[in-house]
Design a protein around this motif. Structure first.
Motif, PDB file in Angstrom:
ATOM      1  N   VAL A   1       0.837  -1.189   0.000  1.00 24.59           N
ATOM      2  CA  VAL A   1       0.000   0.000   0.000  1.00 24.59           C
ATOM      3  C   VAL A   1       0.872   1.240   0.000  1.00 24.59           C
ATOM      4  CG1 VAL A   1      -1.737   1.242   1.273  1.00 24.59           C
ATOM      5  CG2 VAL A   1      -1.774  -1.235   1.222  1.00 24.59           C
ATOM      6  N   ALA A   2       0.501   2.225  -0.762  1.00 28.86           N
ATOM      7  CA  ALA A   2       1.289   3.439  -0.818  1.00 28.86           C
ATOM      8  C   ALA A   2       0.509   4.621  -0.301  1.00 28.86           C
ATOM      9  CB  ALA A   2       1.721   3.702  -2.252  1.00 28.86           C
ATOM     10  N   ALA A   3       1.244   5.509   0.398  1.00 32.52           N
ATOM     11  CA  ALA A   3       0.655   6.754   0.845  1.00 32.52           C
ATOM     12  C   ALA A   3       1.676   7.831   0.603  1.00 32.52           C
ATOM     13  CB  ALA A   3       0.318   6.686   2.316  1.00 32.52           C
ATOM     14  N   GLN A   4       1.318   8.794  -0.212  1.00 32.38           N
ATOM     15  CA  GLN A   4       2.318   9.737  -0.665  1.00 32.38           C
ATOM     16  C   GLN A   4       2.255  11.042   0.118  1.00 32.38           C
ATOM     17  OE1 GLN A   4       1.119   9.779  -4.730  1.00 32.38           O
ATOM     18  NE2 GLN A   4       2.655   8.289  -5.308  1.00 32.38           N
ATOM     19  N   SER A   5       3.403  11.743   0.156  1.00 33.32           N
ATOM     20  CA  SER A   5       3.490  13.015   0.850  1.00 33.32           C
ATOM     21  C   SER A   5       4.311  13.995   0.034  1.00 33.32           C
ATOM     22  CB  SER A   5       4.142  12.823   2.219  1.00 33.32           C
ATOM     23  OG  SER A   5       3.444  11.861   2.966  1.00 33.32           O
ATOM     24  N   PRO A   6       3.666  14.955  -0.649  1.00 28.66           N
ATOM     25  CA  PRO A   6       4.391  15.865  -1.521  1.00 28.66           C
ATOM     26  C   PRO A   6       5.260  16.847  -0.754  1.00 28.66           C
ATOM     27  CG  PRO A   6       2.059  15.875  -1.967  1.00 28.66           C
ATOM     28  CD  PRO A   6       2.272  15.149  -0.702  1.00 28.66           C
TER      29      PRO A   6
ATOM     30  N   SER B   1      -2.188  16.471   1.979  1.00 25.18           N
ATOM     31  CA  SER B   1      -2.372  15.605   0.815  1.00 25.18           C
ATOM     32  C   SER B   1      -3.291  14.455   1.184  1.00 25.18           C
ATOM     33  CB  SER B   1      -1.028  15.048   0.330  1.00 25.18           C
ATOM     34  OG  SER B   1      -0.462  14.189   1.301  1.00 25.18           O
ATOM     35  N   SER B   2      -4.017  13.969   0.196  1.00 27.03           N
ATOM     36  CA  SER B   2      -4.871  12.794   0.362  1.00 27.03           C
ATOM     37  C   SER B   2      -4.638  11.871  -0.824  1.00 27.03           C
ATOM     38  CB  SER B   2      -6.348  13.185   0.438  1.00 27.03           C
ATOM     39  OG  SER B   2      -6.611  13.963   1.588  1.00 27.03           O
ATOM     40  N   SER B   3      -4.689  10.573  -0.577  1.00 28.63           N
ATOM     41  CA  SER B   3      -4.457   9.629  -1.662  1.00 28.63           C
ATOM     42  C   SER B   3      -5.359   8.414  -1.531  1.00 28.63           C
ATOM     43  CB  SER B   3      -2.990   9.173  -1.679  1.00 28.63           C
ATOM     44  OG  SER B   3      -2.703   8.396  -0.532  1.00 28.63           O
ATOM     45  N   PHE B   4      -5.645   7.797  -2.677  1.00 32.88           N
ATOM     46  CA  PHE B   4      -6.385   6.535  -2.722  1.00 32.88           C
ATOM     47  C   PHE B   4      -5.542   5.537  -3.495  1.00 32.88           C
ATOM     48  CE2 PHE B   4      -9.216   3.542  -4.855  1.00 32.88           C
ATOM     49  CZ  PHE B   4      -9.859   2.983  -3.741  1.00 32.88           C
TER      50      PHE B   4
ATOM     51  N   PHE C   1      -7.104   4.397   1.896  1.00 31.49           N
ATOM     52  CA  PHE C   1      -7.234   5.845   1.869  1.00 31.49           C
ATOM     53  C   PHE C   1      -6.275   6.422   2.890  1.00 31.49           C
ATOM     54  CE2 PHE C   1      -8.891   9.715   3.825  1.00 31.49           C
ATOM     55  CZ  PHE C   1      -8.963  10.541   2.716  1.00 31.49           C
ATOM     56  N   SER C   2      -5.579   7.483   2.507  1.00 24.41           N
ATOM     57  CA  SER C   2      -4.596   8.088   3.394  1.00 24.41           C
ATOM     58  C   SER C   2      -4.668   9.599   3.294  1.00 24.41           C
ATOM     59  CB  SER C   2      -3.186   7.611   3.028  1.00 24.41           C
ATOM     60  OG  SER C   2      -2.211   8.251   3.829  1.00 24.41           O
ATOM     61  N   THR C   3      -4.528  10.278   4.415  1.00 24.03           N
ATOM     62  CA  THR C   3      -4.455  11.736   4.413  1.00 24.03           C
ATOM     63  C   THR C   3      -3.389  12.176   5.409  1.00 24.03           C
ATOM     64  OG1 THR C   3      -5.755  13.782   4.603  1.00 24.03           O
ATOM     65  CG2 THR C   3      -6.227  12.027   6.193  1.00 24.03           C
ATOM     66  N   GLY C   4      -2.640  13.216   5.058  1.00 22.31           N
ATOM     67  CA  GLY C   4      -1.537  13.628   5.910  1.00 22.31           C
ATOM     68  C   GLY C   4      -1.335  15.130   5.902  1.00 22.31           C
ATOM     69  N   ILE C   5      -0.564  15.600   6.874  1.00 18.63           N
ATOM     70  CA  ILE C   5      -0.241  17.011   6.989  1.00 18.63           C
ATOM     71  C   ILE C   5       1.209  17.150   7.418  1.00 18.63           C
ATOM     72  CG2 ILE C   5      -0.978  17.149   9.407  1.00 18.63           C
ATOM     73  CD1 ILE C   5      -2.063  20.005   8.682  1.00 18.63           C
ATOM     74  N   ARG C   6       1.880  18.199   6.953  1.00 17.20           N
ATOM     75  CA  ARG C   6       3.273  18.423   7.310  1.00 17.20           C
ATOM     76  C   ARG C   6       3.506  19.922   7.509  1.00 17.20           C
ATOM     77  NH1 ARG C   6       5.662  15.516   2.319  1.00 17.20           N
ATOM     78  NH2 ARG C   6       7.491  15.465   3.643  1.00 17.20           N
TER      79      ARG C   6
ATOM     80  N   ARG D   1       0.396  11.301   9.497  1.00 13.74           N
ATOM     81  CA  ARG D   1      -0.466  10.692   8.481  1.00 13.74           C
ATOM     82  C   ARG D   1      -1.410   9.677   9.107  1.00 13.74           C
ATOM     83  NH1 ARG D   1      -1.150  10.554   3.179  1.00 13.74           N
ATOM     84  NH2 ARG D   1       0.354  12.237   3.061  1.00 13.74           N
ATOM     85  N   PHE D   2      -2.660   9.687   8.622  1.00 20.29           N
ATOM     86  CA  PHE D   2      -3.670   8.705   9.021  1.00 20.29           C
ATOM     87  C   PHE D   2      -4.002   7.837   7.815  1.00 20.29           C
ATOM     88  CE2 PHE D   2      -8.123   7.434   8.952  1.00 20.29           C
ATOM     89  CZ  PHE D   2      -8.184   6.657  10.097  1.00 20.29           C
TER      90      PHE D   2
END
Length: 269
Positions: free
Chosen positions: A29-34, A50-53, A71-76, A88-89
């Motif tokens: 599973v991938a969860a990206q963070s720009p 960012s949010s990803s599916f 589903f993943s969402t994160g903040i930096r 990230r969650f």
């Protein structure tokens, strides 16, 4: 930056700003963070979300299939021009089909991490370190606190309009409990060279090859899974659709018959 975590580096031309550093879980599973291309970090005193599916499937035989949606969402936040903190969650659902039977498992997790740009790009490539810990995870598998850690390093060199990159990561997991007893997961390693091509100020094509190795694991002192290796290829496109918005679409396939697609939205404020 989430399920067996590993890094992928995707770079956009300087006029576009966002970049993707993706952590790919051991489960695929991938969860990206720009992050910003100039610093490979959130800019100082700047928030990024960012949010990803991610959807992927594995076919072992005609009677056995494994599908996972995440589903993943994160903040930096950039504390300084060369250091950031992030969180990230992730929520995922896995479906396993075997001989007409279907099994489902839902998992949620939260992680905290930090990125540190040790060396900015100059005549020599840039060098970035990442440290991340999963602080919470629940689901059908019972794990202790801080069940997983990851350490990674990424280096890249711009040769406009091409960017060459190389990333490596090590993932460590604590023992966890199943009905059959205590499981000791094997350590995982990943190395990925990549290349990115800026078509224009708003479009970048990217691709790479990954080499992964997972050490043998055991349950109650007996062998559970042998050492394994896998090779994968990936490719995708990054689009700048507005001043502060970008979309990334990618796909990948590996030697273990696993493949998937990932869609990510990025925003900076």
């Amino acid at each position: 930056m989430t399920p067996s975590p590993y890094w992928k580096l995707v770079l956009i031309p300087r006029s576009v700003v966002p970049v993707v550093l993706a952590a790919t879980l051991s489960q695929g599973v991938a969860a990206q963070s720009p992050i910003n291309i100039d610093q490979l970090l959130a800019k100082a005193s700047t928030w990024q979300v960012s949010s990803s599916f991610d959807y992927r499937a594995t076919s072992f035989t005609s009677l056995q299939r494994d599908r996972r949606a995440t589903f993943s969402t994160g903040i930096r936040y950039g504390l300084t021009p060369r250091f950031e903190l992030n969180g990230r969650f992730t929520a995922s659902e896995q479906r396993q089909e075997f001989a007409g039977l279907e099994f489902r498992q839902k998992t949620q997790g939260a992680s905290l991490g930090a990125n540190w740009l040790i060396k900015p790009e100059s005549a020599l490539p840039a060098l970035l370190l990442e440290a991340r810990a999963v602080v919470h995870r629940n689901g059908s598998v019972s794990r202790r606190s801080l069940p997983e850690w990851r350490l990674g390093v990424t280096t890249y060199k711009s040769l406009d309009p091409v960017v060459l990159s190389l990333s490596a990561a090590m993932t460590l997991q604590r023992d966890y409990q199943l009905a059959e007893g205590s499981v000791e997961p094997g350590m995982a390693w990943r190395v990925e060279p990549g290349v990115n091509f800026a078509v224009n100020a708003n479009v970048t094509l990217f691709g790479g090859v990954s080499f992964e190795r997972r050490n043998a694991s055991s349950a109650n002192g007996e062998s559970l899974a042998d050492q394994s290796e896998r090779v994968g290829i990936r490719g995708g496109i990054a689009l700048a659709i507005a001043r502060r918005h970008s979309v990334f679409v990618s796909g990948d396939i590996a030697s273990d018959h696993q493949g998937g697609m990932n869609l990510q939205w990025f925003y900076e404020f």
